[in-house]
Structures are given as C-alpha cells and as structure tokens.
Motif scaffolding. Structure first.
Motif, PDB file in Angstrom:
ATOM      1  N   TYR A 286       0.803  -1.153   0.058  1.00 49.93           N
ATOM      2  CA  TYR A 286       0.036  -0.063   0.046  1.00 49.93           C
ATOM      3  C   TYR A 286       0.812   1.381   0.086  1.00 49.93           C
ATOM      4  O   TYR A 286       0.532   2.130  -0.584  1.00 49.93           O
ATOM      5  CB  TYR A 286      -0.948   0.079   1.445  1.00 49.93           C
ATOM      6  CG  TYR A 286      -1.788   1.142   1.254  1.00 49.93           C
ATOM      7  CD1 TYR A 286      -2.866   1.529   0.280  1.00 49.93           C
ATOM      8  CD2 TYR A 286      -1.479   2.363   2.233  1.00 49.93           C
ATOM      9  CE1 TYR A 286      -3.445   2.636   0.376  1.00 49.93           C
ATOM     10  CE2 TYR A 286      -2.067   3.486   2.328  1.00 49.93           C
ATOM     11  CZ  TYR A 286      -3.147   3.671   1.273  1.00 49.93           C
ATOM     12  OH  TYR A 286      -3.982   4.960   1.357  1.00 49.93           O
TER      13      TYR A 286
ATOM     14  N   SER B 256       2.139   2.047  -3.381  1.00 46.27           N
ATOM     15  CA  SER B 256       1.083   2.502  -4.266  1.00 46.27           C
ATOM     16  C   SER B 256       0.347   3.794  -3.860  1.00 46.27           C
ATOM     17  O   SER B 256       0.140   4.580  -4.923  1.00 46.27           O
ATOM     18  CB  SER B 256      -0.073   1.392  -4.375  1.00 46.27           C
ATOM     19  OG  SER B 256       0.152  -0.052  -4.749  1.00 46.27           O
ATOM     20  N   ALA B 257       0.404   4.079  -2.631  1.00 43.21           N
ATOM     21  CA  ALA B 257       0.058   5.287  -2.465  1.00 43.21           C
ATOM     22  C   ALA B 257       1.153   6.604  -2.696  1.00 43.21           C
ATOM     23  O   ALA B 257       0.769   7.553  -3.176  1.00 43.21           O
ATOM     24  CB  ALA B 257      -0.201   5.304  -0.781  1.00 43.21           C
TER      25      ALA B 257
ATOM     26  N   ASP C 290      -3.828   0.876  -8.411  1.00 48.92           N
ATOM     27  CA  ASP C 290      -4.437  -0.409  -7.626  1.00 48.92           C
ATOM     28  C   ASP C 290      -4.353   0.164  -5.951  1.00 48.92           C
ATOM     29  O   ASP C 290      -4.605  -0.955  -5.140  1.00 48.92           O
ATOM     30  CB  ASP C 290      -3.353  -1.660  -7.580  1.00 48.92           C
ATOM     31  CG  ASP C 290      -1.819  -1.205  -7.186  1.00 48.92           C
ATOM     32  OD1 ASP C 290      -1.596   0.017  -6.780  1.00 48.92           O
ATOM     33  OD2 ASP C 290      -1.238  -2.144  -7.103  1.00 48.92           O
ATOM     34  N   LYS C 291      -4.039   1.352  -5.706  1.00 44.55           N
ATOM     35  CA  LYS C 291      -4.270   1.874  -4.469  1.00 44.55           C
ATOM     36  C   LYS C 291      -5.485   1.437  -3.513  1.00 44.55           C
ATOM     37  O   LYS C 291      -5.189   0.706  -2.441  1.00 44.55           O
ATOM     38  CB  LYS C 291      -3.827   3.255  -4.329  1.00 44.55           C
ATOM     39  CG  LYS C 291      -4.150   3.939  -2.962  1.00 44.55           C
ATOM     40  CD  LYS C 291      -4.065   5.406  -3.102  1.00 44.55           C
ATOM     41  CE  LYS C 291      -4.297   5.940  -1.633  1.00 44.55           C
ATOM     42  NZ  LYS C 291      -4.249   7.482  -1.490  1.00 44.55           N
ATOM     43  N   ASP C 292      -6.641   1.648  -4.129  1.00 51.26           N
ATOM     44  CA  ASP C 292      -7.855   1.193  -3.419  1.00 51.26           C
ATOM     45  C   ASP C 292      -7.986  -0.218  -3.253  1.00 51.26           C
ATOM     46  O   ASP C 292      -8.449  -0.812  -1.958  1.00 51.26           O
ATOM     47  CB  ASP C 292      -9.112   1.747  -4.065  1.00 51.26           C
ATOM     48  CG  ASP C 292      -8.965   3.194  -4.017  1.00 51.26           C
ATOM     49  OD1 ASP C 292      -8.503   4.121  -3.129  1.00 51.26           O
ATOM     50  OD2 ASP C 292     -10.008   3.978  -4.793  1.00 51.26           O
TER      51      ASP C 292
ATOM     52  N   GLN D 200      -5.266  -1.469  -0.346  1.00 49.28           N
ATOM     53  CA  GLN D 200      -5.963  -0.925   0.828  1.00 49.28           C
ATOM     54  C   GLN D 200      -7.032  -1.962   1.408  1.00 49.28           C
ATOM     55  O   GLN D 200      -6.942  -2.389   2.512  1.00 49.28           O
ATOM     56  CB  GLN D 200      -6.585   0.654   0.860  1.00 49.28           C
ATOM     57  CG  GLN D 200      -7.078   0.943   2.094  1.00 49.28           C
ATOM     58  CD  GLN D 200      -7.562   2.450   2.113  1.00 49.28           C
ATOM     59  OE1 GLN D 200      -8.258   2.403   0.901  1.00 49.28           O
ATOM     60  NE2 GLN D 200      -7.021   3.609   2.757  1.00 49.28           N
TER      61      GLN D 200
ATOM     62  N   ASP E  23       0.119   9.727   3.616  1.00 49.63           N
ATOM     63  CA  ASP E  23      -0.224  10.748   2.898  1.00 49.63           C
ATOM     64  C   ASP E  23       0.306  12.268   3.207  1.00 49.63           C
ATOM     65  O   ASP E  23       0.767  13.181   2.336  1.00 49.63           O
ATOM     66  CB  ASP E  23      -1.945  11.015   2.870  1.00 49.63           C
ATOM     67  CG  ASP E  23      -2.368  10.105   2.150  1.00 49.63           C
ATOM     68  OD1 ASP E  23      -2.079   9.138   1.696  1.00 49.63           O
ATOM     69  OD2 ASP E  23      -3.696   9.754   2.502  1.00 49.63           O
TER      70      ASP E  23
END
Length: 217
Positions: free
Chosen positions: A64, A67-68, A74-76, A79, A121
């Motif tokens: 994750y 990806s983030a 594919d991030k979501d 997650q 984030d």
C-alpha cells in the motif's frame, strides 16, 4: 516417507519451535517436552497460520505504501486487501478469546492501518507537523493494542508487546523515509528487518496461546 525420515522431520520441528521465544516455556509448563513427539500438529498449524497472517500484515502494508506514494491505480484495491488482513487476524483469536475480542483486535489494528495511511499521505506532501501529530496517535494505538492483548492472556507481557509494536512502527517509518528518498536498498533492508521482527511477534502470540490453552492442542 521412511520411519527414520519421519522421526528426523519431527525432531527438526521440535528444535525449530522450541527455539521460538516462549515456546519452550509453554511446553515445559505442560510437562510434555519429549524428543520425538514434543510438538503437536495443531501447534505447528497455529504457528504457521499466525506467521502467515502477520507477514501478510507487513507485506500488504508495504505494498500500500508503494502504491500510495506512486499514485498507482491499484491503491484502493491494495488498501481493501490490507484491511481484510486485520479482519483475518481478529478472526484468528476468536476460537480462544471469543467473538467480541476478535472484533476488538480487528478494530485496533484497523486504526493502526488507518493512521499509517494518513502518515503516508502527510509525508508525501511534506507536512511534517501532521506527521508528528499522527505519529503520537500511532504510538498511542500501539499502547492500546499491547494493553488489550496482555489483558486477554497473562503470558503476553504488556511491556514486551508495546516494545515490539514500537519497533514495528519504527521499521515502517524507515521504509517510508527510504522510499521518499528513493533509497531502494534502505527500503529493502528495512522491509527485511520488519519481516524478521513480525515473525518474532507472531511467535510470541503463538507461544502465549499454547501456554494458556494447552488442552486445545
């Protein structure tokens, strides 16, 4: 498999598991340490299952993060898989501690993941003030996890679990900082250390369950 090979295999399992922190004590307390039959199949399965769950925890956490930070499509999906792992870990303790305890552990681990996502984030944006605030929440959550687990099993020491959770957070932070610097070798090293550490945590939990519920094995 020949009888001799079978015996050697069982002995190898005995040696491996008795080397796990707390495992030898768990077996000694049962008065059942035997050379050729000291580890029962259910104990081996529990250890394997617990290791798989916690390795998945680290693996999907790191996936994750990748990806983030990279803004991948594919991030979501990643997650969602990561959050499912927290449900799986909670479900793993239900046979021993009940439905509510399993749900509570999932709740605490979900918070652990949610805070970690917010840290990623904020770090990506360079917002160090928010990172620092969230890090305090992360460690408070780690304290809550250690307190909850130690209250469920007297063989799980709260101080030891808290320290292990703190190391887990530090290694995740090392991963994050390395990826932000694009220092791939440091990222890999932190992940490898994290994997060794998370296996040790899984083994501590396994040993505690076996010691508390010997009749279930």
């Amino acid at each position: 498999m020949t009888p001799m090979l079978r015996k050697v295999t069982v002995l190898m399992i005995c040696v491996a598991l008795l080397g796990v922190p707390g495992m030898a004590a768990a077996k000694e307390s049962q008065g059942n340490v035997k050379q050729a039959n000291c580890i029962r199949p259910k104990e081996v399965k529990l250890q394997g299952d617990m290791r798989r769950l916690w390795i998945d925890h680290l693996l999907w956490d790191h996936t994750y993060m990748v990806s983030a930070l990279a803004g991948l499509e594919d991030k979501d999906a990643v997650q969602a898989r990561l959050l499912k792992n927290q449900v799986d870990i909670g479900n793993a303790i239900k046979p021993y501690y009940g439905e509510e305890a399993g749900k509570k552990l999932t709740e605490l681990l979900t918070e652990h993941i949610t805070i970690g996502g917010k840290i990623i984030d904020a770090a990506k944006k360079g917002d160090q003030a928010t990172v620092a605030k969230l890090d305090k929440d992360w460690h408070r959550n780690a304290d809550d996890i250690a307190k909850f687990l130690s209250s469920a099993n007297p063989n799980w020491n709260e101080k030891e679990l808290k320290e292990m959770m703190y190391v887990h957070l530090k290694l995740l932070t090392d991963n994050l900082q390395a990826r932000l610097r694009k220092d791939w070798q440091s990222d890999i090293a932190a992940f490898d250390q994290g994997e060794d550490h998370i296996i040790s945590l899984a083994d501590v939990l396994t040993a505690g369950i076996i010691k508390q519920f010997p009749n279930q094995f």
